[in-house]
Structure formats: structure tokens, C-alpha cells
Design a protein around this motif. Structure first.
Motif, PDB file in Angstrom:
ATOM      1  N   CYS A 124      44.013  26.586  44.811  1.00 53.35           N
ATOM      2  CA  CYS A 124      42.890  26.483  43.862  1.00 53.35           C
ATOM      3  C   CYS A 124      43.121  27.272  42.578  1.00 53.35           C
ATOM      4  N   LYS A 125      44.342  27.905  42.460  1.00 48.83           N
ATOM      5  CA  LYS A 125      44.738  28.596  41.228  1.00 48.83           C
ATOM      6  C   LYS A 125      43.770  29.723  40.876  1.00 48.83           C
ATOM      7  N   SER A 126      43.321  30.479  41.871  1.00 50.72           N
ATOM      8  CA  SER A 126      42.380  31.577  41.645  1.00 50.72           C
ATOM      9  C   SER A 126      43.079  32.900  41.905  1.00 50.72           C
ATOM     10  N   ASN A 127      42.737  33.907  41.101  1.00 49.26           N
ATOM     11  CA  ASN A 127      43.232  35.260  41.280  1.00 49.26           C
ATOM     12  C   ASN A 127      42.193  36.032  42.096  1.00 49.26           C
ATOM     13  N   LEU A 128      42.636  36.606  43.201  1.00 52.94           N
ATOM     14  CA  LEU A 128      41.708  37.201  44.157  1.00 52.94           C
ATOM     15  C   LEU A 128      42.083  38.639  44.453  1.00 52.94           C
ATOM     16  N   CYS A 129      41.045  39.441  44.705  1.00 56.41           N
ATOM     17  CA  CYS A 129      41.264  40.805  45.177  1.00 56.41           C
ATOM     18  C   CYS A 129      41.507  40.757  46.691  1.00 56.41           C
ATOM     19  N   GLN A 130      41.784  41.902  47.300  1.00 56.93           N
ATOM     20  CA  GLN A 130      42.104  41.929  48.723  1.00 56.93           C
ATOM     21  C   GLN A 130      40.904  41.465  49.568  1.00 56.93           C
ATOM     22  N   PHE A 131      39.707  41.904  49.216  1.00 60.26           N
ATOM     23  CA  PHE A 131      38.508  41.535  49.966  1.00 60.26           C
ATOM     24  C   PHE A 131      38.231  40.037  49.867  1.00 60.26           C
ATOM     25  N   CYS A 132      38.257  39.494  48.650  1.00 57.19           N
ATOM     26  CA  CYS A 132      37.977  38.064  48.463  1.00 57.19           C
ATOM     27  C   CYS A 132      39.072  37.196  49.059  1.00 57.19           C
ATOM     28  N   CYS A 133      40.299  37.734  49.070  1.00 58.61           N
ATOM     29  CA  CYS A 133      41.399  36.974  49.673  1.00 58.61           C
ATOM     30  C   CYS A 133      41.155  36.785  51.183  1.00 58.61           C
ATOM     31  N   GLU A 172      52.192  44.371  35.927  1.00 58.34           N
ATOM     32  CA  GLU A 172      51.798  44.657  37.309  1.00 58.34           C
ATOM     33  C   GLU A 172      50.323  44.385  37.560  1.00 58.34           C
ATOM     34  N   GLY A 173      49.791  43.384  36.890  1.00 60.89           N
ATOM     35  CA  GLY A 173      48.424  42.982  37.141  1.00 60.89           C
ATOM     36  C   GLY A 173      47.379  43.827  36.482  1.00 60.89           C
ATOM     37  N   GLN A 174      47.786  44.753  35.645  1.00 61.77           N
ATOM     38  CA  GLN A 174      46.808  45.615  34.993  1.00 61.77           C
ATOM     39  C   GLN A 174      45.929  44.805  34.059  1.00 61.77           C
ATOM     40  N   GLY A 175      44.650  44.985  34.194  1.00 64.43           N
ATOM     41  CA  GLY A 175      43.700  44.276  33.341  1.00 64.43           C
ATOM     42  C   GLY A 175      43.153  43.029  33.965  1.00 64.43           C
ATOM     43  N   LEU A 176      43.729  42.516  35.064  1.00 64.25           N
ATOM     44  CA  LEU A 176      43.231  41.316  35.726  1.00 64.25           C
ATOM     45  C   LEU A 176      42.181  41.709  36.759  1.00 64.25           C
ATOM     46  N   VAL A 177      41.105  40.952  36.764  1.00 59.43           N
ATOM     47  CA  VAL A 177      40.052  41.174  37.758  1.00 59.43           C
ATOM     48  C   VAL A 177      39.889  39.917  38.588  1.00 59.43           C
ATOM     49  N   CYS A 178      39.290  40.057  39.730  1.00 59.76           N
ATOM     50  CA  CYS A 178      39.118  38.960  40.676  1.00 59.76           C
ATOM     51  C   CYS A 178      38.251  37.861  40.068  1.00 59.76           C
ATOM     52  N   ASP A 179      38.681  36.618  40.279  1.00 57.91           N
ATOM     53  CA  ASP A 179      37.929  35.481  39.743  1.00 57.91           C
ATOM     54  C   ASP A 179      36.619  35.246  40.484  1.00 57.91           C
ATOM     55  N   LEU A 180      36.490  35.789  41.678  1.00 61.34           N
ATOM     56  CA  LEU A 180      35.290  35.550  42.463  1.00 61.34           C
ATOM     57  C   LEU A 180      34.267  36.663  42.285  1.00 61.34           C
ATOM     58  N   CYS A 181      34.696  37.907  42.469  1.00 57.49           N
ATOM     59  CA  CYS A 181      33.733  38.999  42.360  1.00 57.49           C
ATOM     60  C   CYS A 181      33.675  39.621  40.976  1.00 57.49           C
ATOM     61  N   ASN A 182      34.711  39.374  40.148  1.00 57.35           N
ATOM     62  CA  ASN A 182      34.760  39.911  38.781  1.00 57.35           C
ATOM     63  C   ASN A 182      34.612  41.424  38.755  1.00 57.35           C
ATOM     64  N   ASP A 183      35.150  42.093  39.796  1.00 50.88           N
ATOM     65  CA  ASP A 183      34.965  43.534  39.887  1.00 50.88           C
ATOM     66  C   ASP A 183      36.267  44.238  40.227  1.00 50.88           C
ATOM     67  N   ARG A 184      36.929  43.804  41.288  1.00 51.31           N
ATOM     68  CA  ARG A 184      38.117  44.491  41.772  1.00 51.31           C
ATOM     69  C   ARG A 184      39.382  43.925  41.133  1.00 51.31           C
ATOM     70  N   GLU A 185      40.442  44.729  41.190  1.00 50.93           N
ATOM     71  CA  GLU A 185      41.714  44.292  40.629  1.00 50.93           C
ATOM     72  C   GLU A 185      42.337  43.205  41.497  1.00 50.93           C
ATOM     73  N   VAL A 186      43.118  42.346  40.854  1.00 51.55           N
ATOM     74  CA  VAL A 186      43.735  41.206  41.534  1.00 51.55           C
ATOM     75  C   VAL A 186      44.962  41.669  42.302  1.00 51.55           C
ATOM     76  N   GLU A 187      45.107  41.134  43.522  1.00 52.69           N
ATOM     77  CA  GLU A 187      46.289  41.414  44.337  1.00 52.69           C
ATOM     78  C   GLU A 187      46.983  40.137  44.792  1.00 52.69           C
ATOM     79  N   LYS A 188      46.214  39.066  44.973  1.00 46.20           N
ATOM     80  CA  LYS A 188      46.761  37.807  45.467  1.00 46.20           C
ATOM     81  C   LYS A 188      46.356  36.674  44.530  1.00 46.20           C
ATOM     82  N   ARG A 189      47.083  35.579  44.669  1.00 41.94           N
ATOM     83  CA  ARG A 189      46.740  34.367  43.921  1.00 41.94           C
ATOM     84  C   ARG A 189      46.809  33.188  44.870  1.00 41.94           C
ATOM     85  N   CYS A 190      45.741  32.372  44.850  1.00 41.25           N
ATOM     86  CA  CYS A 190      45.703  31.159  45.660  1.00 41.25           C
ATOM     87  C   CYS A 190      46.398  30.058  44.895  1.00 41.25           C
ATOM     88  N   GLN A 191      47.515  29.584  45.412  1.00 43.37           N
ATOM     89  CA  GLN A 191      48.283  28.558  44.737  1.00 43.37           C
ATOM     90  C   GLN A 191      47.613  27.197  44.812  1.00 43.37           C
TER      91      GLN A 191
END
Length: 569
Positions: free
Chosen positions: A150-159, A129-148
Motif C-alpha cells: 500500500c506504499k505507506s510509511n509506518l512506525c513500529q506500532f502501526c506496522c 536514516e529516516g530523519q524527519g519522516l513520520v508515520c502515515d497512519l498516526c502522524n506522530d512516531r518516526e517511520v521504521e517500516k514501509r508497506c510495499q
């Protein structure tokens, strides 16, 4: 390579205990046992976290293979290139298989990144369930979305910010839970030289992936093509190499299986032999214990028998002593205190008694001795099918009863071995029937007593001893045979050593021999004694009958016989 293409390799290296495999490979570091973080692929195809490798103690490496060494990270597409002929100066050992890893100039971080392991880690994180993954942009918040796109894992704010930007507003966003059925969710692989460009091309000359900026720069004149167009050719070469490797893997597996079978058979055989050894040893121990008990019982019987004999002899002597003391005391009292008439009246009884006591025979020495010995090397027969050793002996050799036997007792020849036998007996004259006695023999020339002849005494283990010696010179010799520092019967004795018989060729003047009727004391022309009539008259072939008659005549006037016989000096 697109997602629907098949993987190039069809097998995975066996993992060490404690590692957990992901969807397409291993996901945990064999050192820290955690999920891979920036995993590096070693030349031995084991993957270890970068930080774990940096903690290993390096050592100096002398690379004799030059620039063609396959243990360096030549061809790494994520760090700066180093020259092909560069030799590694520092190395580490693989923490899994202890293989030597020659580090490139950039150190551990110059080793190849294992993107396949990174993808497996991503998939395992998605399953959690995404535990341990952090946002590729801010490197702080947990990941919720993935950009298909650019293949980036993003938190809600960065998304939300990603969607507001003009150049990324059209990118497709998906929830992480919708990616659980995917086999690849890794990030795009960017060029190490041009980080903004993705590696989509392959330089055929350099045999490595490149980006769009690389082909217009460093690889401008090199032949290249899209990775999707060349993957089949290069994939087929890997598959061909794999087909050549898999039979070797099967052969090694079969060899290991055979070793396992042989080891299993070895263990079973060892257990069977160990059972035989234990069975034999236990039986042998029981036999030895039984034989021991028999010997101890025999020893006790001997003790009782000897003690009974001693007690009987003691009782007889004590009774005789008491009788004698009574007689002596009465007689002394009679002579000291009795009157003449009293002495004369009791004289007959006293005299008769004293005479009778004086006639009683008794042995002043004990009837038995304390000689009891144990011979551990003497064979004692079999006990329950096992040969046992050790015997209790009560016989004692008596040197005065021992006998010397043999034809060479009193005669011998120089430089020829003479021998005789010592037969050991006990005090009753019975053969000892065993060996183990210290028989000392000395052979001394009478004129050179300080030069004894070397003797050999062989124990026949049956109470007999064979004595042999070789005199070097003729003459008289004295032979000493002692047991327990006492001469045996017949020792010492004298041996006459004569010169040895020597053959010679020549003419025997045998008139004296023939006229003597074949006496052995007849002398030959050489000065020696003739060996005998028959040998002397053994005529050589070709001797005429007339000559034969002349030789065999009682008293021939003169005869000369050519023969190969010999004489005694």
C-alpha cells in the motif's frame, strides 16, 4: 508507470542559488529553503511549498485569454474540476522567475501537487536514516517500516497493527534502510473524487487520469485505458515536443555564450581604452604641468626684469634727487649765510654744479608698467607631443600706434559689403601678434546719426582685425574705431558711399566719350559715368568693320553703340 520505465523528460530546470537537488529534481523550497511540504507545481514549472505560496500577497488579475489560459491548474487531478471557461480573478507572482500565476477558484491549494518533488523529498529523508519522516497512519512516531503493497510509511506500532488486520496481513513490510537503492518510494496517487481508489486509468476524452469509480460514473461513456497502456503514446508526444524544445534551449545557450563572449571582449576593450585614456591623460597632465611651470617661470623672469628696471630707475632718481638736494641746500645756505665775498668766491663751483644737474635727463614716469596678462585660449605650441594653450603677454596695445588698412577705408558702394583691417601695435610700434583686444567700430550716417550701420569685427588672432559693414544708402558716413575707449590712428574718418553700378541695355551716345579720349568722367546718355574706354568699345559680334572704324575714329560725327555694359550713377 512501473519503476523500471524510463522518465519522460530528460532535463531539469536550472535551480536558483540556495536550492539543493534530490535524486530526480529539487527538494527544497526556494522561499523557506526547507524540504518541500505539500509542494505545488506552478505553470512556469517552478515548485514552491503550499504554505509559502499562501503567504504571497495576491493581486487582481484580468485574464484576457479566456478558458484556454495555460497559467491556471486546468486538469489538476487532486482537486475538484472547474469549468474550462472560468477566468481567474486573483493572481500571484512566482517567487523564482516573477511569472504571473493566475490562481484557480480553489486558490493555492487548487494548484497541481508536484508528486515528483514529494518522491525526491522522501528519498532524501531515507538517505538521512529516516530523519524527519513520520508515520502515515498516526502522524506522530518516526517511520521504521514501509508497506510495499500500500506504499505507506509506518512506525513500529502501526506496522504491528497493519499485520494484525485481515485485509493487510499479507502485505510486504521492508525496513527503511533497505529502500535506499530505490528511485521511487512515493505514495500511491489517489483519486481526488474517490479518495479510496488509486488512479490507474486514463480518460482519453478528458485527457486526465481517473480511477475505477470514475469510469463507471462521470466518465462512463468516455474512452479510457490503463495508464501503463497509454503512457507510451503520451510519452512520445511529450518527447516529440521536447525534441522541438531542446534545439531552442541550445540556441539560447549559444546566444548567452555569445553574449558572455562579447561581454568579456567588451570588458577587455573597455580596460584597454581606459588604459589609453589614462596614458593620454597622464601625458597631457604632465605636459600641462610642464607648460604651467614654464609660464610661471616666465612670469617670474618678467617680474624680476621689471623690478630690476624699476629699482635701477629708482636708484638713479634717488641719486639725482640727493645730488640736487645737496646743491639746493648748499646754494640756499650760501645765499642766506655767506658774505658777499664768500658768494663770489664759490659762485663758479655752485653755478657749474647746478647747471650740470639741470642738464641731467630723467624720466618722470616709470620705465616699465604693470601690464601682464594671461591668454588661456592662445596656442602655445606643443609640449611632449601635446598641443597646449595659454601664454603670458606683456605687450599692451597702443591705440595711437594702431594702423588702418584697406581699399575701402574712404569709399564704398550702397548695399555692398565694405571692409578694412585694423593692425594693432604696442607703444614701440611692434605688431601685437595676438588677438583678444576689444576693438569697437561704429559706422554712422552723417545725416542719420541715430541709425548706425551694423558692423562685424573678426579677430584674426594675429593682431589684426577685419571690419566689415554694408551701407544701405549712398551718402557720407563717419567711421569710429576705438580701442580701450581711445581712437586709433586715423579715427574717426569719413567714407563716401556711392550708388552701386547697375547694368542696363540701351544705346550709349558716346561722342563725348570718344572725343574725350576715353576719359572716365565722360557722361553717358543715361546720365551715368562711363566705366572706361575698353569696356565702352567692346563691340558686340556682328558689327561691321566700317562701323568699327567709325566707332574707333577720334571724333566721329555721331555714334550709337548697342552693348550690355553698365554705368556708374
Amino acid at each position: 508507470m512501473s519503476e523500471n520505465k524510463k522518465p519522460l523528460l530528460g532535463f531539469v530546470h536550472k535551480l536558483p542559488s540556495g536550492t539543493a537537488p534530490g535524486n530526480s529534481g529539487k527538494t527544497r523550497c526556494p522561499l523557506c529553503m526547507g524540504l518541500f511540504k505539500a509542494p505545488r507545481l506552478l505553470p512556469c514549472l517552478h515548485t514552491v511549498c503550499t504554505t509559502c505560496l499562501e503567504q504571497l500577497e495576491p493581486f487582481s488579475v484580468v485574464d484576457m485569454r479566456g478558458g484556454d489560459s495555460d497559467t491556471s491548474s486546468e486538469g489538476s487531478i487532486f482537486q475538484e474540476l472547474k469549468p474550462r471557461n472560468q477566468q481567474s480573478q486573483v493572481g500571484i507572482l512566482c517567487p523564482v522567475c516573477d511569472a504571473q500565476v493566475d490562481l484557480p477558484i480553489g486558490g493555492v491549494k487548487a494548484l497541481t501537487l508536484d508528486h515528483l518533488a514529494m518522491n525526491d523529498v522522501m528519498l532524501e529523508n531515507l538517505h538521512g536514516e529516516g530523519q524527519g519522516l513520520v508515520c502515515d497512519l498516526c502522524n506522530d512516531r518516526e517511520v521504521e517500516k514501509r508497506c510495499q503493497t500500500c506504499k505507506s510509511n509506518l512506525c513500529q506500532f502501526c506496522c504491528q497493527a497493519h499485520r494484525r488486520q485481515k485485509k493487510t496481513s499479507y502485505h510486504t513490510m521492508v525496513d527503511l534502510k533497505d529502500l535506499k537503492g530505490y528511485s521511487r518510494v512515493g505514495k500511491p496517487i489517489l483519486c481526488p473524487i474517490h479518495p479510496a481508489e488509486e488512479l490507474r486509468l486514463f480518460c482519453e476524452f478528458c485527457d486526465r487520469p481517473v480511477c475505477r469509480d470514475c469510469v463507471v460514473g462521470e466518465h462512463r461513456e468516455h474512452p479510457y485505458d490503463f495508464t501503463s497502456n497509454v503512457i507510451h503514446k503520451h510519452g512520445d508526444s511529450v518527447r516529440e515536443l521536447l525534441r522541438g524544445t531542446q534545439p531552442r534551449v541550445e540556441a539560447l545557450e549559444e546566444a548567452l555564450a555569445q553574449i558572455k563572449r562579447v561581454n568579456s571582449a567588451l570588458q577587455k576593450r573597455v580596460e584597454a581604452v581606459a588604459a589609453d585614456v589614462r596614458k593620454f591623460s597622464e601625458g597631457y597632465i604632465k605636459a600641462i604641468e610642464e607648460h604651467r611651470n614654464k609660464m610661471l617661470k616666465q612670469l617670474e623672469d618678467i617680474r624680476v626684469q621689471k623690478e630690476n628696471s624699476l629699482q635701477l630707475q629708482k636708484a638713479q632718481l634717488e641719486q639725482l634727487l640727493a645730488d640736487m638736494r645737496t646743491g639746493v641746500e648748499f646754494t640756499e645756505h650760501l645765499l642766506a649765510s655767506g658774505s658777499d665775498l664768500e658768494i663770489l668766491i664759490t659762485k663758479g663751483v655752485v653755478v657749474e654744479r647746478l647747471r650740470k644737474l639741470n642738464k641731467v635727463e630723467y624720466n618722470t614716469h616709470p620705465g616699465v608698467n604693470d601690464h601682464i596678462s594671461f591668454s588661456p585660449q592662445e596656442k602655445a605650441g606643443q609640449c611632449h607631443g601635446y598641443e597646449v594653450y595659454g601664454a603670458i603677454n606683456t605687450k599692451e596695445v597702443d591705440p595711437a600706434k594702431c594702423v588702418l588698412q584697406g581699399e575701402d577705408l574712404h569709399r564704398a558702394r550702397e548695399k555692398q559689403t565694405a571692409s578694412f583691417t585694423v593692425l594693432c601695435k604696442d607703444a614701440t610700434g611692434e605688431s601685437m601678434g595676438r588677438g583678444g583686444d576689444n576693438v569697437h567700430v561704429a559706422v554712422l550716417p552723417k545725416d542719420k546719426k541715430d541709425s548706425p550701420v551694423r558692423t562685424m569685427v573678426q579677430d584674426n588672432k594675429d593682431g589684426t582685425y577685419c571690419v566689415s559693414y554694408t551701407p544701405k544708402e549712398p551718402g557720407l558716413y563717419t567711421v569710429w574705431v576705438c580701442i580701450k575707449k581711445q581712437h586709433v590712428q586715423g579715427s574717426p574718418f569719413t567714407v563716401t558711399v556711392r550708388r552701386k553700378r547697375h547694368p542696363h541695355l540701351g544705346v550709349f551716345h558716346c561722342c563725348t566719350f570718344c572725343s574725350s579720349g576715353g576719359q572716365k568722367n565722360a557722361s553717358c546718355a543715361c546720365g551715368g559715368t562711363m566705366p572706361g574706354k575698353e569696356e565702352h568699345h567692346s563691340l558686340p559680334l556682328g558689327l561691321s568693320s566700317r562701323s568699327r572704324d567709325q566707332v574707333t575714329s577720334p571724333t566721329p560725327p555721331h555714334c550709337h553703340i548697342a552693348t550690355r555694359s553698365g554705368c556708374w550713377d
